[in-house]
Design a protein around this motif. Structure first.
Motif, PDB file in Angstrom:
ATOM      1  N   ILE A  15      -6.898  57.760 -15.380  1.00 25.69           N
ATOM      2  CA  ILE A  15      -6.371  57.589 -13.930  1.00 25.69           C
ATOM      3  C   ILE A  15      -6.332  58.284 -13.199  1.00 25.69           C
ATOM      4  CG2 ILE A  15      -3.992  56.678 -12.807  1.00 25.69           C
ATOM      5  CD1 ILE A  15      -3.139  55.579 -15.946  1.00 25.69           C
ATOM      6  N   ARG A  16      -7.061  57.894 -11.879  1.00 29.71           N
ATOM      7  CA  ARG A  16      -7.547  58.193 -10.848  1.00 29.71           C
ATOM      8  C   ARG A  16      -6.013  58.437  -9.972  1.00 29.71           C
ATOM      9  NH1 ARG A  16     -11.089  56.468 -12.918  1.00 29.71           N
ATOM     10  NH2 ARG A  16     -13.015  57.144 -14.260  1.00 29.71           N
ATOM     11  N   VAL A  17      -5.229  59.376  -9.654  1.00 30.27           N
ATOM     12  CA  VAL A  17      -4.618  59.163  -8.443  1.00 30.27           C
ATOM     13  C   VAL A  17      -5.232  60.456  -7.074  1.00 30.27           C
ATOM     14  CG1 VAL A  17      -2.444  58.774  -7.476  1.00 30.27           C
ATOM     15  CG2 VAL A  17      -3.100  57.873  -9.537  1.00 30.27           C
ATOM     16  N   PHE A  18      -5.325  59.980  -5.690  1.00 26.35           N
ATOM     17  CA  PHE A  18      -5.512  61.216  -5.035  1.00 26.35           C
ATOM     18  C   PHE A  18      -4.581  61.269  -3.518  1.00 26.35           C
ATOM     19  CE2 PHE A  18      -9.911  60.280  -6.787  1.00 26.35           C
ATOM     20  CZ  PHE A  18      -9.610  61.500  -7.527  1.00 26.35           C
ATOM     21  N   GLU A  19      -4.131  62.165  -3.495  1.00 24.15           N
ATOM     22  CA  GLU A  19      -3.338  61.847  -1.796  1.00 24.15           C
ATOM     23  C   GLU A  19      -4.044  62.241  -0.611  1.00 24.15           C
ATOM     24  OE1 GLU A  19      -0.004  64.944  -2.172  1.00 24.15           O
ATOM     25  OE2 GLU A  19       0.115  64.928  -4.531  1.00 24.15           O
ATOM     26  N   ARG A  20      -3.569  61.440   0.323  1.00 23.98           N
ATOM     27  CA  ARG A  20      -3.920  61.556   1.704  1.00 23.98           C
ATOM     28  C   ARG A  20      -4.452  63.000   1.963  1.00 23.98           C
ATOM     29  NH1 ARG A  20      -1.281  57.309   4.883  1.00 23.98           N
ATOM     30  NH2 ARG A  20       0.158  58.467   3.961  1.00 23.98           N
ATOM     31  N   GLY A  21      -5.530  63.657   3.014  1.00 22.56           N
ATOM     32  CA  GLY A  21      -5.626  64.911   3.336  1.00 22.56           C
ATOM     33  C   GLY A  21      -5.716  65.649   2.326  1.00 22.56           C
ATOM     34  N   LYS A  22      -6.189  65.485   1.421  1.00 19.39           N
ATOM     35  CA  LYS A  22      -6.673  66.976  -0.263  1.00 19.39           C
ATOM     36  C   LYS A  22      -7.801  66.053   0.112  1.00 19.39           C
ATOM     37  CE  LYS A  22      -2.531  68.275  -1.473  1.00 19.39           C
ATOM     38  NZ  LYS A  22      -1.373  68.857  -2.341  1.00 19.39           N
ATOM     39  N   ALA A  23      -8.748  67.140  -0.761  1.00 23.06           N
ATOM     40  CA  ALA A  23     -10.380  66.976  -0.907  1.00 23.06           C
ATOM     41  C   ALA A  23      -9.993  67.140  -2.569  1.00 23.06           C
ATOM     42  CB  ALA A  23     -11.556  68.747  -0.647  1.00 23.06           C
ATOM     43  N   PHE A  24     -11.149  66.121  -2.391  1.00 21.29           N
ATOM     44  CA  PHE A  24     -12.101  65.580  -4.144  1.00 21.29           C
ATOM     45  C   PHE A  24     -13.458  66.127  -3.830  1.00 21.29           C
ATOM     46  CE2 PHE A  24     -11.514  61.261  -2.931  1.00 21.29           C
ATOM     47  CZ  PHE A  24     -12.373  60.542  -3.195  1.00 21.29           C
ATOM     48  N   SER A  25     -13.712  65.832  -5.382  1.00 20.47           N
ATOM     49  CA  SER A  25     -15.440  65.850  -6.178  1.00 20.47           C
ATOM     50  C   SER A  25     -15.626  64.845  -6.587  1.00 20.47           C
ATOM     51  CB  SER A  25     -15.572  68.076  -6.070  1.00 20.47           C
ATOM     52  OG  SER A  25     -14.881  67.678  -7.490  1.00 20.47           O
ATOM     53  N   TYR A  26     -16.930  64.965  -6.715  1.00 24.43           N
ATOM     54  CA  TYR A  26     -17.556  63.979  -7.050  1.00 24.43           C
ATOM     55  C   TYR A  26     -19.031  63.919  -7.285  1.00 24.43           C
ATOM     56  CZ  TYR A  26     -19.902  62.815  -2.676  1.00 24.43           C
ATOM     57  OH  TYR A  26     -20.971  62.297  -1.488  1.00 24.43           O
ATOM     58  N   GLY A  27     -19.681  63.388  -8.361  1.00 29.60           N
ATOM     59  CA  GLY A  27     -21.049  64.008  -8.790  1.00 29.60           C
ATOM     60  C   GLY A  27     -21.642  62.692  -9.715  1.00 29.60           C
ATOM     61  N   VAL A  28     -22.808  63.331  -9.894  1.00 25.92           N
ATOM     62  CA  VAL A  28     -23.479  62.943 -10.810  1.00 25.92           C
ATOM     63  C   VAL A  28     -24.351  63.192 -11.138  1.00 25.92           C
ATOM     64  CG1 VAL A  28     -23.157  60.273  -8.826  1.00 25.92           C
ATOM     65  CG2 VAL A  28     -24.829  62.201  -9.140  1.00 25.92           C
ATOM     66  N   THR A  29     -25.291  63.629 -12.110  1.00 25.61           N
ATOM     67  CA  THR A  29     -27.040  63.597 -12.977  1.00 25.61           C
ATOM     68  C   THR A  29     -27.795  62.590 -12.975  1.00 25.61           C
ATOM     69  OG1 THR A  29     -24.826  64.859 -14.586  1.00 25.61           O
ATOM     70  CG2 THR A  29     -26.893  64.348 -15.068  1.00 25.61           C
ATOM     71  N   ILE A  30     -28.988  63.137 -12.193  1.00 27.31           N
ATOM     72  CA  ILE A  30     -29.853  62.597 -12.323  1.00 27.31           C
ATOM     73  C   ILE A  30     -30.747  62.846 -13.962  1.00 27.31           C
ATOM     74  CG2 ILE A  30     -32.069  61.979 -10.084  1.00 27.31           C
ATOM     75  CD1 ILE A  30     -29.663  62.641  -8.089  1.00 27.31           C
ATOM     76  N   TYR A  31     -31.116  61.938 -14.062  1.00 23.39           N
ATOM     77  CA  TYR A  31     -32.309  61.993 -15.108  1.00 23.39           C
ATOM     78  C   TYR A  31     -33.404  61.945 -14.671  1.00 23.39           C
ATOM     79  CZ  TYR A  31     -27.812  62.376 -17.867  1.00 23.39           C
ATOM     80  OH  TYR A  31     -26.668  62.817 -18.105  1.00 23.39           O
ATOM     81  N   ASN A  32     -34.664  62.892 -15.716  1.00 26.77           N
ATOM     82  CA  ASN A  32     -35.803  62.036 -14.773  1.00 26.77           C
ATOM     83  C   ASN A  32     -36.258  61.695 -13.731  1.00 26.77           C
ATOM     84  OD1 ASN A  32     -36.123  63.098 -17.643  1.00 26.77           O
ATOM     85  ND2 ASN A  32     -35.629  60.862 -18.251  1.00 26.77           N
ATOM     86  N   ALA A  33     -35.399  62.783 -12.408  1.00 23.99           N
ATOM     87  CA  ALA A  33     -36.032  62.055 -11.239  1.00 23.99           C
ATOM     88  C   ALA A  33     -37.872  62.404 -11.069  1.00 23.99           C
ATOM     89  CB  ALA A  33     -35.397  63.004 -10.836  1.00 23.99           C
ATOM     90  N   PRO A  34     -38.133  61.671 -10.049  1.00 22.57           N
ATOM     91  CA  PRO A  34     -39.652  61.743  -9.758  1.00 22.57           C
ATOM     92  C   PRO A  34     -39.598  63.546  -9.215  1.00 22.57           C
ATOM     93  CG  PRO A  34     -38.854  60.480  -8.411  1.00 22.57           C
ATOM     94  CD  PRO A  34     -38.054  60.499  -8.990  1.00 22.57           C
ATOM     95  N   LEU A  35     -40.383  64.532  -9.158  1.00 25.14           N
ATOM     96  CA  LEU A  35     -40.340  65.239  -8.132  1.00 25.14           C
ATOM     97  C   LEU A  35     -42.191  65.238  -7.209  1.00 25.14           C
ATOM     98  CD1 LEU A  35     -39.917  68.179 -10.741  1.00 25.14           C
ATOM     99  CD2 LEU A  35     -38.934  67.071  -9.082  1.00 25.14           C
ATOM    100  N   ASP A  36     -41.930  65.861  -5.704  1.00 23.18           N
ATOM    101  CA  ASP A  36     -43.076  65.528  -5.088  1.00 23.18           C
ATOM    102  C   ASP A  36     -43.803  67.126  -5.365  1.00 23.18           C
ATOM    103  OD1 ASP A  36     -43.777  64.687  -1.930  1.00 23.18           O
ATOM    104  OD2 ASP A  36     -44.362  67.267  -2.670  1.00 23.18           O
ATOM    105  N   ALA A  37     -44.773  66.527  -5.327  1.00 24.16           N
ATOM    106  CA  ALA A  37     -46.361  67.345  -6.154  1.00 24.16           C
ATOM    107  C   ALA A  37     -45.895  68.829  -4.913  1.00 24.16           C
ATOM    108  CB  ALA A  37     -47.156  66.375  -5.969  1.00 24.16           C
ATOM    109  N   ASN A  38     -46.085  68.820  -4.316  1.00 24.08           N
ATOM    110  CA  ASN A  38     -45.861  70.288  -3.128  1.00 24.08           C
ATOM    111  C   ASN A  38     -44.994  70.923  -3.560  1.00 24.08           C
ATOM    112  OD1 ASN A  38     -49.498  69.413  -2.241  1.00 24.08           O
ATOM    113  ND2 ASN A  38     -48.186  67.868  -0.371  1.00 24.08           N
ATOM    114  N   SER A  39     -44.067  70.426  -2.688  1.00 33.26           N
ATOM    115  CA  SER A  39     -42.279  70.848  -2.817  1.00 33.26           C
ATOM    116  C   SER A  39     -41.266  71.225  -3.766  1.00 33.26           C
ATOM    117  CB  SER A  39     -41.601  69.893  -1.708  1.00 33.26           C
ATOM    118  OG  SER A  39     -40.377  68.781  -2.743  1.00 33.26           O
ATOM    119  N   GLN A  40     -42.115  70.414  -5.458  1.00 28.66           N
ATOM    120  CA  GLN A  40     -41.405  70.045  -6.406  1.00 28.66           C
ATOM    121  C   GLN A  40     -39.814  69.569  -6.707  1.00 28.66           C
ATOM    122  OE1 GLN A  40     -42.833  70.527  -9.470  1.00 28.66           O
ATOM    123  NE2 GLN A  40     -44.238  70.089  -8.187  1.00 28.66           N
TER     124      GLN A  40
END
Length: 118
Positions: A15-40
């Motif tokens: 159960i996720r409950v947040f109050e207005r005016g307070k910050a909360f963080s969110y996150g994801v994990t990206i698996y097997n992302a392609p990488l640009d050959a130049n910038s990596q």
């Protein structure tokens, strides 16, 4: 936990409950992302959206997924911080995060999570 038995966390949803005016963080994990050959770096962007029912009530700017030095490129953490101000109505919301390929503008996935704002 007994062998073969359910985990305690399987017995009830979070159960996720947040109050207005307070910050909360969110996150994801990206698996097997392609990488640009130049910038990596992955040519990917995240875009958060706040939904109330079927209506988009806020859409954040797209931001690049960054592969930090020393991070396993097969498991890239990404996310942000969101603050819902006092003008945001209390109620049930869904935070949706899209992963977008910058080159093709194709959306790879859409992950979401429900919460209540008080």
């Amino acid at each position: 936990q007994q062998s073969g038995g359910p985990l305690l966390s399987d017995l009830s949803p979070a159960i996720r409950v947040f109050e207005r005016g307070k910050a909360f963080s969110y996150g994801v994990t990206i698996y097997n992302a392609p990488l640009d050959a130049n910038s990596q770096q992955p040519p990917l962007e995240l875009q958060p959206r706040l939904m109330r029912g079927d209506q988009v009530v806020w859409e954040g700017r797209r931001f690049p997924v960054i592969l930090a030095a020393g991070t396993d490129p097969t498991r890239i953490p990404a996310g942000g911080v969101l603050t819902l101000g006092p003008k945001t109505a209390p109620g049930d919301y869904t935070l949706s995060v899209q992963l977008i390929d910058r080159a093709s503008k194709r959306e790879f996935l859409d992950q979401s999570i429900d919460f209540e704002l008080r």
